[in-house]
Design an enzyme around this catalytic site. Structure first.
Site, PDB file in Angstrom:
ATOM      1  N   ASN A   1       3.747  -6.220   8.578  1.00  0.00           N
ATOM      2  CA  ASN A   1       4.276  -7.090   7.528  1.00  0.00           C
ATOM      3  C   ASN A   1       5.704  -6.739   7.121  1.00  0.00           C
ATOM      4  O   ASN A   1       6.420  -7.568   6.587  1.00  0.00           O
ATOM      5  CB  ASN A   1       3.361  -7.042   6.300  1.00  0.00           C
TER       6      ASN A   1
ATOM      7  N   CYS B   1       3.062  -5.373  -2.249  1.00  0.00           N
ATOM      8  CA  CYS B   1       2.166  -4.511  -3.025  1.00  0.00           C
ATOM      9  C   CYS B   1       2.861  -3.222  -3.415  1.00  0.00           C
ATOM     10  O   CYS B   1       2.412  -2.511  -4.289  1.00  0.00           O
ATOM     11  CB  CYS B   1       0.925  -4.184  -2.213  1.00  0.00           C
TER      12      CYS B   1
ATOM     13  N   SER C   1      -5.457 -14.586   5.812  1.00  0.00           N
ATOM     14  CA  SER C   1      -5.355 -14.819   4.370  1.00  0.00           C
ATOM     15  C   SER C   1      -4.579 -16.107   4.080  1.00  0.00           C
ATOM     16  O   SER C   1      -3.495 -16.318   4.634  1.00  0.00           O
ATOM     17  CB  SER C   1      -4.636 -13.618   3.742  1.00  0.00           C
TER      18      SER C   1
END
Ligand code: PLP
Length: 381
Positions: A149, A323, A197
């Protein structure tokens, strides 16, 4: 505003919003209820499951709906670990996984499992020889992400799948950054478990799926009702799942064309950056990457300060995983690739998406050049 943080999240596609609004208005029944309203909701859910299966190339009964990519990763790791505990206690993953995998492995380690975290090379590609050497007859699971990511670097998952299949070891692929973005069929990955997701592919947050291929050993991690063939208890988020199905369908339809367009734009961005800002480095650029991601080090400059400077100019970028925002620690992914703490802290991720146009990238390069020059002047006095 120029949004270049599509790996963190994406805006809802208008057609997804429409499908979800219709569902919320018209199909609010509980899919487990025995009456006609429940039957209607159940049919809508079954149709969503079939659309995802058709789009991705798996069977409808292999789609297990859940609440997030994080939950899908947890279910895959904890679910297989529980199911195969009697067979072995060893799990193999990589050092650059998302925290949804890495922190779950940490928790499993505390429960007594042994974890091997395979290193990556300086381009961010997993050391496949080391992965091979780490496998033993106690290995019960291999978990490797499809694309990272932060850097967009693709991992050799097809090769690892072959290795896992030859030894009869379940293989989990975290495809949260690639599902619906790259034109591939799930079958081609060769994995028994695949996480995806909704909010990374212009669908809603709170809607995700773990694809569990027929015959893969898995135990549930939530206790409750017998939803999702007993694998994931809890009344389903029907509008979310309808949105997820619509998003997957739309994304898969134009994945090939859109990924070619984004690759052209990403290459343009990188060429312009290299010529406009002296001394920068492109991380993972020699490896195979997803087409929308650029990870750039600006030596001697703090990444968080660049983000603030760009934000003032109406441009959204990030340092890496959403995050980790607010965490002072530099990216574990870049550190594993051999970057110093300082260089890792001076790195940014620019992730392109459907709304990105070449003019946006030219403006971004200009804003970056100005911001970096200003910050370099401040740090040199
Ligand atoms: N795995 C990867 C590779 C991700 O990039 C993310 C989110 O950034 C996740 C898992 C977690 O997904 P979610 O945000 O749906 O929990």
């Amino acid at each position: 505003m120029i949004y270049l943080d599509h790996n963190a999240t994406t805006p809802l596609h208008p057609q997804v919003l429409e499908a979800m609004a219709t569902c919320l208005r018209e199909h609010w029944g509980n899919p487990s209820s025995p009456h006609s309203l429940g039957n209607q909701a159940r049919l809508v859910m079954q149709r969503a499951r079939e659309r995802i299966a058709e789009s991705l190339g798996c069977g409808p009964s292999e789609v297990v709906f859940c609440s997030s990519g994080t939950e899908a990763d947890n279910l895959a790791l904890r679910g297989v670990a529980r199911a195969l505990r009697a067979r072995g206690d060893h799990i193999v993953t990589t050092a650059i996984e998302h925290h949804a995998v890495l922190h779950t492995c940490d928790a499993l380690e505390e429960e007594g499992f042994r974890i091997t975290r395979v290193p990556v090379d300086p381009q961010g590609v997993v050391d496949i020889e080391a992965l091979h050497r780490s496998l033993t007859d106690q290995t019960i699971l291999i978990s490797v992400m499809h694309a990272n990511n932060e850097t967009g670097v693709l991992q050799p998952v097809e090769e690892i799948a072959g290795m896992a299949a030859r030894r009869g070891i379940p293989f989990h692929v975290d495809a949260v950054q690639t599902a619906g973005r790259l034109p591939f069929r799930l079958r081609d990955l060769g994995a028994g478990l695949v996480s995806l997701s909704g909010h990374k592919l212009y669908g809603p947050r709170g809607a995700a799926a773990l694809i569990v291929r027929e015959g893969t050993p898995l135990q549930p991690i939530l206790t409750g009702g017998s939803h999702e063939r007993g694998l994931r208890a809890g009344t389903e988020n029907l509008a979310g799942l309808v949105g997820l199905a619509k998003a997957v369908e739309l994304a898969v339809q134009d994945a090939a064309q859109e990924s070619r367009r984004l690759e052209g734009l990403r290459d343009h961005l990188e060429e312009r950056l290299v010529s406009a800002i002296p001394g920068i480095r492109l991380n993972g650029a020699q490896a195979r990457r997803v087409p929308n991601t650029s990870n750039v080090t600006f030596p001697g400059v703090d990444g968080e300060s660049i983000i603030l400077g760009l934000d003032l100019a109406g441009i959204c970028v990030s340092t890496g995983s959403a995050c980790s925002t607010g965490e002072p620690e530099p990216s574990h992914v870049l550190r594993e690739m051999g970057l110093s703490r300082r260089d890792a802290q001076g790195s940014l991720r620019l992730s392109l998406g459907r709304s990105t146009r070449q003019e946006d990238l030219d403006l971004t390069v200009q804003a970056l050049a100005d911001t970096v020059a200003r910050l370099r002047r401040i740090t040199s006095v």
